[in-house]
Design a protein around this motif. Structure first.
Motif, PDB file in Angstrom:
ATOM      1  N   SER A   6       0.841  -1.198   0.000  1.00 57.29           N
ATOM      2  CA  SER A   6       0.000   0.000   0.000  1.00 57.29           C
ATOM      3  C   SER A   6       0.870   1.240   0.000  1.00 57.29           C
ATOM      4  O   SER A   6       2.035   1.208   0.411  1.00 57.29           O
ATOM      5  N   GLY A   7       0.308   2.349  -0.479  1.00 62.44           N
ATOM      6  CA  GLY A   7       1.036   3.607  -0.462  1.00 62.44           C
ATOM      7  C   GLY A   7       0.102   4.764  -0.711  1.00 62.44           C
ATOM      8  O   GLY A   7      -1.041   4.585  -1.151  1.00 62.44           O
ATOM      9  N   PHE A   8       0.600   5.953  -0.430  1.00 59.34           N
ATOM     10  CA  PHE A   8      -0.169   7.183  -0.626  1.00 59.34           C
ATOM     11  C   PHE A   8       0.493   8.054  -1.679  1.00 59.34           C
ATOM     12  O   PHE A   8       1.723   8.233  -1.666  1.00 59.34           O
ATOM     13  N   SER A   9      -0.287   8.615  -2.603  1.00 58.66           N
ATOM     14  CA  SER A   9       0.179   9.540  -3.637  1.00 58.66           C
ATOM     15  C   SER A   9       1.269   8.879  -4.490  1.00 58.66           C
ATOM     16  O   SER A   9       1.011   7.862  -5.131  1.00 58.66           O
ATOM     17  N   GLY A  10       2.489   9.409  -4.484  1.00 65.45           N
ATOM     18  CA  GLY A  10       3.563   8.769  -5.235  1.00 65.45           C
ATOM     19  C   GLY A  10       3.825   7.358  -4.751  1.00 65.45           C
ATOM     20  O   GLY A  10       4.213   6.479  -5.525  1.00 65.45           O
ATOM     21  N   GLY A  11       3.588   7.125  -3.456  1.00 65.71           N
ATOM     22  CA  GLY A  11       3.732   5.783  -2.900  1.00 65.71           C
ATOM     23  C   GLY A  11       2.688   4.826  -3.446  1.00 65.71           C
ATOM     24  O   GLY A  11       2.939   3.622  -3.577  1.00 65.71           O
ATOM     25  N   ALA A  12       1.499   5.359  -3.775  1.00 61.10           N
ATOM     26  CA  ALA A  12       0.460   4.532  -4.393  1.00 61.10           C
ATOM     27  C   ALA A  12       0.893   4.093  -5.789  1.00 61.10           C
ATOM     28  O   ALA A  12       0.686   2.943  -6.194  1.00 61.10           O
ATOM     29  N   ARG A  13       1.507   5.023  -6.529  1.00 61.50           N
ATOM     30  CA  ARG A  13       1.998   4.686  -7.869  1.00 61.50           C
ATOM     31  C   ARG A  13       3.093   3.622  -7.765  1.00 61.50           C
ATOM     32  O   ARG A  13       3.157   2.682  -8.562  1.00 61.50           O
ATOM     33  N   ALA A  14       3.972   3.796  -6.778  1.00 60.42           N
ATOM     34  CA  ALA A  14       5.036   2.812  -6.573  1.00 60.42           C
ATOM     35  C   ALA A  14       4.455   1.453  -6.199  1.00 60.42           C
ATOM     36  O   ALA A  14       4.930   0.411  -6.668  1.00 60.42           O
ATOM     37  N   ALA A  15       3.427   1.442  -5.369  1.00 56.30           N
ATOM     38  CA  ALA A  15       2.816   0.182  -4.940  1.00 56.30           C
ATOM     39  C   ALA A  15       2.289  -0.606  -6.136  1.00 56.30           C
ATOM     40  O   ALA A  15       2.477  -1.822  -6.232  1.00 56.30           O
ATOM     41  N   GLY A  16       1.615   0.097  -7.055  1.00 56.02           N
ATOM     42  CA  GLY A  16       1.108  -0.572  -8.243  1.00 56.02           C
ATOM     43  C   GLY A  16       2.225  -1.127  -9.105  1.00 56.02           C
ATOM     44  O   GLY A  16       2.131  -2.249  -9.630  1.00 56.02           O
TER      45      GLY A  16
END
Length: 294
Positions: A6-16
Motif C-alpha cells: 500500500s502507499g499514498f500519492s507517489g507511494g500509491a503509484r510505486a505500490a502498483g
C-alpha cells in the motif's frame, strides 16, 4: 497467500508498479493516486487492486478513469471514496479495502460490518444533498464486496428510478471532462515552460486562474468541487516541481515555478519566499531582498 502493498500519492503509484513486478504480491491498496505507467497492466500481473481517494483530491478524476480502465482490462478492482482532500484515507475505508481483498479468498463472513454501515451513511448523505450519480457510483463499488451486494443492488435501483438521475449523471460527467481539460491544459503549459526554460506572459497564467475561479461561480456544485481540485492540482504542481528544480540546481526554472504559483494563488506568501530563495541561490541578493520585502 496474503502479501499486500500500500502507499499514498507517489507511494500509491510505486505500490502498483511493485505489484506488477513481483507475482507474490496478491493485492494493492492505493490511496490518492493511480499508476506510474499503465502500459503493463494486466489481470495476470495485477491481481487485486483497491483504490481510495478523497472527493476533493486533485487525483479524483484520474482514479475514476483508472477504475473504468481496470474494468476493461478485467482486473479485479474497487474504488472507495471519502470526504477529504489529498490525504491518507480514514481507517474505515482501509478496512473496507481489506474486507474486499479477503473476500476474494472467501475469508469474510456474509454479514456486513460497521464499516460498511458507516460507508452507506455517507452514500445516503450524498443522496440527501442531491449528488445522485456519485452516490450511485459509491453504492456500485461497495457492491463488489459480497457482504454488501444485496443492499447495493437495492440502493442503485432506487437511485436509477429517480427522474433526475440521468440528468445528474450527464452533469457530473461533463464537469469531470471540463476538470480534466483544465488540468491537462495547465500541465502542458507548465511542461513547455520547464522544457524551454522560458516564462510565458503573466496574463496567460492569470487567465488560467480566472478560468478555474469561474468554475466556482453559479449553482453547479459539481463545478465548484472540481474548481477546488483544479486549484490544488496547479498549486501542488508548482510546489513539487519547484523543489525538484531547486535540488537539481535549476534555480531559474525553480524561480519560474514559484512565479507561476504567485499568479495562481496571489494570496499565498510562500511563493515570494520560494522566489527569493531561488534568487539567493543564484547570487541575486538585491532581487532576493526585494522579494522578501514583498
Amino acid at each position: 497467500e496474503r502479501v499486500w502493498v500500500s502507499g499514498f500519492s507517489g507511494g500509491a503509484r510505486a505500490a502498483g508498479s511493485i505489484a506488477m513486478v513481483y507475482p507474490e504480491i496478491t493485492g494493492v491498496i492505493a490511496c490518492g493516486a493511480g499508476f506510474a505507467n499503465d502500459d503493463e497492466i494486466s489481470n495476470e500481473k495485477l491481481r487485486y487492486y483497491a483504490a481510495i481517494v478523497g472527493e476533493r483530491d486533485m487525483n479524483y478524476s484520474e482514479l475514476l478513469d483508472n477504475s473504468n480502465y481496470l474494468d476493461e482490462k478485467m482486473v479485479n478492482n474497487i474504488l472507495l471514496t471519502f470526504n477529504g482532500e489529498h490525504t491518507w484515507a480514514p481507517a474505515q475505508q482501509f478496512g473496507l479495502a481489506v474486507e474486499w481483498l479477503l473476500s476474494s479468498r472467501a475469508e469474510t463472513s456474509t454479514a456486513g460490518t460497521n464499516r460498511g454501515a458507516l460507508f452507506m451513511q455517507s452514500v445516503y448523505a450524498k443522496l440527501d444533498s442531491g449528488f445522485l450519480y456519485p452516490a450511485w457510483m459509491d453504492a456500485q463499488q461497495l457492491g463488489k464486496i459480497p457482504s454488501y451486494k444485496k443492499v447495493s443492488d437495492i440502493l442503485r435501483a432506487e437511485i436509477e428510478s429517480r427522474k433526475q438521475f440521468r440528468e445528474d449523471r450527464e452533469k457530473f460527467r461533463k464537469v469531470i471532462a471540463e476538470e480534466q481539460n483544465c488540468m491537462n491544459d495547465f500541465s502542458l503549459a507548465f511542461t513547455n515552460m520547464s522544457s524551454k526554460n522560458e516564462m510565458p506572459e503573466d496574463y496567460l497564467w492569470r487567465q488560467k486562474a480566472r478560468d478555474i475561479a469561474d468554475m466556482k461561480e453559479g449553482k453547479n456544485r459539481y463545478r465548484q468541487i472540481a474548481a477546488e481540485r483544479c486549484f490544488d492540482h496547479c498549486k501542488r504542481t508548482c510546489q513539487e516541481y519547484y523543489f525538484q528544480f531547486f535540488s537539481e540546481g535549476k534555480y531559474k526554472t525553480a524561480y519560474y515555478a514559484a512565479r507561476i504559483l504567485s499568479l495562481i494563488t496571489p494570496e499565498n506568501p510562500q511563493s515570494y519566499y520560494l522566489m527569493a530563495r531561488s534568487e539567493a541561490a543564484s547570487g541575486n541578493k538585491k532581487e532576493c531582498k526585494k522579494l522578501v520585502g514583498e
